[in-house]
Motif scaffolding. Structure first.
Motif, PDB file in Angstrom:
ATOM      1  N   GLU A 159      17.102  -1.424  -2.567  1.00 47.60           N
ATOM      2  CA  GLU A 159      16.407  -1.073  -3.808  1.00 47.60           C
ATOM      3  C   GLU A 159      15.709  -2.294  -4.413  1.00 47.60           C
ATOM      4  N   LYS A 160      16.393  -3.432  -4.447  1.00 46.71           N
ATOM      5  CA  LYS A 160      15.770  -4.666  -4.966  1.00 46.71           C
ATOM      6  C   LYS A 160      14.529  -5.020  -4.154  1.00 46.71           C
ATOM      7  N   PHE A 161      14.646  -4.921  -2.839  1.00 46.30           N
ATOM      8  CA  PHE A 161      13.526  -5.254  -1.952  1.00 46.30           C
ATOM      9  C   PHE A 161      12.324  -4.345  -2.221  1.00 46.30           C
ATOM     10  N   LEU A 162      12.533  -3.046  -2.278  1.00 47.25           N
ATOM     11  CA  LEU A 162      11.424  -2.106  -2.475  1.00 47.25           C
ATOM     12  C   LEU A 162      10.776  -2.275  -3.851  1.00 47.25           C
ATOM     13  N   ALA A 210      20.135   7.400   0.718  1.00 50.40           N
ATOM     14  CA  ALA A 210      21.294   7.960   1.419  1.00 50.40           C
ATOM     15  C   ALA A 210      21.633   6.985   2.537  1.00 50.40           C
ATOM     16  N   ALA A 211      22.875   7.016   2.972  1.00 48.64           N
ATOM     17  CA  ALA A 211      23.299   6.148   4.073  1.00 48.64           C
ATOM     18  C   ALA A 211      24.254   6.920   4.962  1.00 48.64           C
ATOM     19  N   ILE A 212      24.069   6.745   6.272  1.00 45.58           N
ATOM     20  CA  ILE A 212      24.989   7.368   7.217  1.00 45.58           C
ATOM     21  C   ILE A 212      25.627   6.295   8.085  1.00 45.58           C
ATOM     22  N   ASP A 213      26.835   6.582   8.496  1.00 49.06           N
ATOM     23  CA  ASP A 213      27.554   5.725   9.425  1.00 49.06           C
ATOM     24  C   ASP A 213      28.698   6.556   9.991  1.00 49.06           C
ATOM     25  N   VAL A 214      29.180   6.185  11.146  1.00 44.74           N
ATOM     26  CA  VAL A 214      30.352   6.863  11.721  1.00 44.74           C
ATOM     27  C   VAL A 214      31.638   6.153  11.307  1.00 44.74           C
ATOM     28  N   LEU A 215      31.504   4.973  10.719  1.00 41.68           N
ATOM     29  CA  LEU A 215      32.669   4.198  10.285  1.00 41.68           C
ATOM     30  C   LEU A 215      32.833   4.305   8.768  1.00 41.68           C
ATOM     31  N   PRO A 216      33.916   4.945   8.308  1.00 39.88           N
ATOM     32  CA  PRO A 216      34.109   5.067   6.861  1.00 39.88           C
ATOM     33  C   PRO A 216      34.144   3.713   6.159  1.00 39.88           C
ATOM     34  N   GLU A 217      34.707   2.693   6.817  1.00 39.83           N
ATOM     35  CA  GLU A 217      34.815   1.362   6.206  1.00 39.83           C
ATOM     36  C   GLU A 217      33.447   0.804   5.829  1.00 39.83           C
ATOM     37  N   ALA A 218      32.449   1.102   6.636  1.00 44.53           N
ATOM     38  CA  ALA A 218      31.102   0.604   6.358  1.00 44.53           C
ATOM     39  C   ALA A 218      30.568   1.183   5.050  1.00 44.53           C
ATOM     40  N   ASP A 261      14.158  18.419   8.802  1.00 47.25           N
ATOM     41  CA  ASP A 261      13.013  17.730   9.392  1.00 47.25           C
ATOM     42  C   ASP A 261      12.189  17.074   8.282  1.00 47.25           C
ATOM     43  N   LYS A 262      11.623  15.916   8.597  1.00 47.14           N
ATOM     44  CA  LYS A 262      10.692  15.215   7.704  1.00 47.14           C
ATOM     45  C   LYS A 262      11.275  14.998   6.304  1.00 47.14           C
ATOM     46  N   SER A 263      12.479  14.448   6.238  1.00 40.99           N
ATOM     47  CA  SER A 263      13.172  14.249   4.966  1.00 40.99           C
ATOM     48  C   SER A 263      12.931  12.886   4.310  1.00 40.99           C
ATOM     49  N   PHE A 264      12.602  11.846   5.100  1.00 38.90           N
ATOM     50  CA  PHE A 264      12.621  10.489   4.559  1.00 38.90           C
ATOM     51  C   PHE A 264      11.294   9.752   4.696  1.00 38.90           C
ATOM     52  N   ASP A 265      10.979   8.991   3.631  1.00 37.06           N
ATOM     53  CA  ASP A 265       9.795   8.135   3.609  1.00 37.06           C
ATOM     54  C   ASP A 265      10.076   6.810   4.316  1.00 37.06           C
ATOM     55  N   ILE A 266      11.304   6.315   4.156  1.00 37.21           N
ATOM     56  CA  ILE A 266      11.692   5.008   4.703  1.00 37.21           C
ATOM     57  C   ILE A 266      13.047   5.142   5.382  1.00 37.21           C
ATOM     58  N   LYS A 291       0.832  -1.216   0.000  1.00 38.41           N
ATOM     59  CA  LYS A 291       0.000   0.000   0.000  1.00 38.41           C
ATOM     60  C   LYS A 291       0.859   1.256   0.000  1.00 38.41           C
ATOM     61  N   TYR A 292       1.890   1.267   0.848  1.00 38.64           N
ATOM     62  CA  TYR A 292       2.729   2.466   1.017  1.00 38.64           C
ATOM     63  C   TYR A 292       3.549   2.774  -0.233  1.00 38.64           C
ATOM     64  N   LEU A 293       3.971   1.763  -0.958  1.00 40.03           N
ATOM     65  CA  LEU A 293       4.871   1.964  -2.094  1.00 40.03           C
ATOM     66  C   LEU A 293       4.145   2.117  -3.428  1.00 40.03           C
ATOM     67  N   LYS A 294       2.880   2.503  -3.390  1.00 34.68           N
ATOM     68  CA  LYS A 294       2.148   2.792  -4.630  1.00 34.68           C
ATOM     69  C   LYS A 294       2.558   4.150  -5.205  1.00 34.68           C
ATOM     70  N   LYS A 295       3.318   4.904  -4.453  1.00 35.43           N
ATOM     71  CA  LYS A 295       3.768   6.221  -4.906  1.00 35.43           C
ATOM     72  C   LYS A 295       4.834   6.069  -5.989  1.00 35.43           C
ATOM     73  N   ASN A 296       5.241   7.184  -6.603  1.00 38.63           N
ATOM     74  CA  ASN A 296       6.223   7.153  -7.689  1.00 38.63           C
ATOM     75  C   ASN A 296       7.669   7.091  -7.208  1.00 38.63           C
ATOM     76  N   ASN A 297       7.934   7.747  -6.096  1.00 37.99           N
ATOM     77  CA  ASN A 297       9.314   7.777  -5.609  1.00 37.99           C
ATOM     78  C   ASN A 297       9.346   7.822  -4.080  1.00 37.99           C
ATOM     79  N   VAL A 298      10.453   7.315  -3.535  1.00 39.68           N
ATOM     80  CA  VAL A 298      10.663   7.348  -2.087  1.00 39.68           C
ATOM     81  C   VAL A 298      12.086   7.778  -1.788  1.00 39.68           C
ATOM     82  N   ARG A 299      12.215   8.497  -0.695  1.00 42.68           N
ATOM     83  CA  ARG A 299      13.534   8.873  -0.173  1.00 42.68           C
ATOM     84  C   ARG A 299      13.810   7.965   1.018  1.00 42.68           C
ATOM     85  N   CYS A 300      14.952   7.284   0.970  1.00 41.20           N
ATOM     86  CA  CYS A 300      15.302   6.301   1.998  1.00 41.20           C
ATOM     87  C   CYS A 300      16.617   6.671   2.666  1.00 41.20           C
TER      88      CYS A 300
END
Length: 194
Positions: free
Chosen positions: A43-46, A58-66, A91-96, A19-28
């Motif tokens: 991406e494959k899962f969604l 986008a992805a965040i981590d404190v470890l550059p290796e990750a 504020d309110k930047s991400f859908d997932i 239901k939630y992913l009937k939209k055209n685009n998502v920010r994750c």
């Protein structure tokens, strides 16, 4: 993709995501990049729920290796070195948001600031995919095969913390995986909604 496969094992999660992913685009946002929670698998899962979905990750981590793992694989995502407690996002930047094991990698005192920040950057009605390793009491577990420890608390305590910041857990969204018999430790891969 073990984490996403567990999320998908729940019929409630499949219905909710369909239901939630009937939209055209998502920010994750992947909060804590890992082998189990990464941009390729996300991406494959969604796209299983909507093959025409445009996915901005986008992805965040404190470890550059990750983050380097994804960069080396030429994955389409925006990597950022940032703590989960204070991110550079509006504020309110991400859908997932995906946080598989994130709280377990952070000491107990960091759990509430992280959940508060997840609430701040999640859009209204956002989906939060969580991997929470828990035990019957607050305890720090040293995994013999890894050089890290896991900060585990009771599952109810984790969920109460998310409730405090406006997240709810749809009944039936949890997939529980127990560790060794008698260890008192299990993982709940679940979805929360803002």
């Amino acid at each position: 993709f073990g984490f996403f496969r567990d999320i998908e094992r729940s019929n409630i999660n499949n219905l909710l995501l369909s239901k939630y992913l009937k939209k055209n685009n998502v920010r994750c946002l992947i909060v804590g990049y890992s082998h189990w929670a990464n941009a390729i698998d996300l991406e494959k899962f969604l796209k299983k729920f909507n093959k025409h979905l445009s996915v901005d990750i986008a992805a965040i981590d404190v470890l550059p290796e990750a983050l380097i793992e994804g960069i080396k694989r030429n994955v389409s995502f925006t990597p950022l070195l940032s703590p989960a407690q204070k991110t550079p996002f509006c504020d309110k930047s991400f859908d997932i948001l995906i946080a598989d094991g994130l709280l377990n990698c952070c000491c107990f005192e960091q759990h509430e600031p992280i959940v508060k920040e997840l609430h701040r950057i999640a859009k209204s009605k956002a989906v939060l995919m969580l991997g929470l390793t828990y035990s019957n009491k607050n305890r720090i577990v040293k995994w013999s095969e890894r050089p890290i420890v896991a900060y585990c608390r009771p599952l109810e305590a984790f969920k109460n913390l998310f409730h405090k910041y406006g997240f709810s857990f749809p009944q039936g969204s949890s997939i529980i995986t127990a560790f060794t018999t008698g260890s008192g430790i299990a993982t709940d891969n679940c979805i929360a909604r803002k």
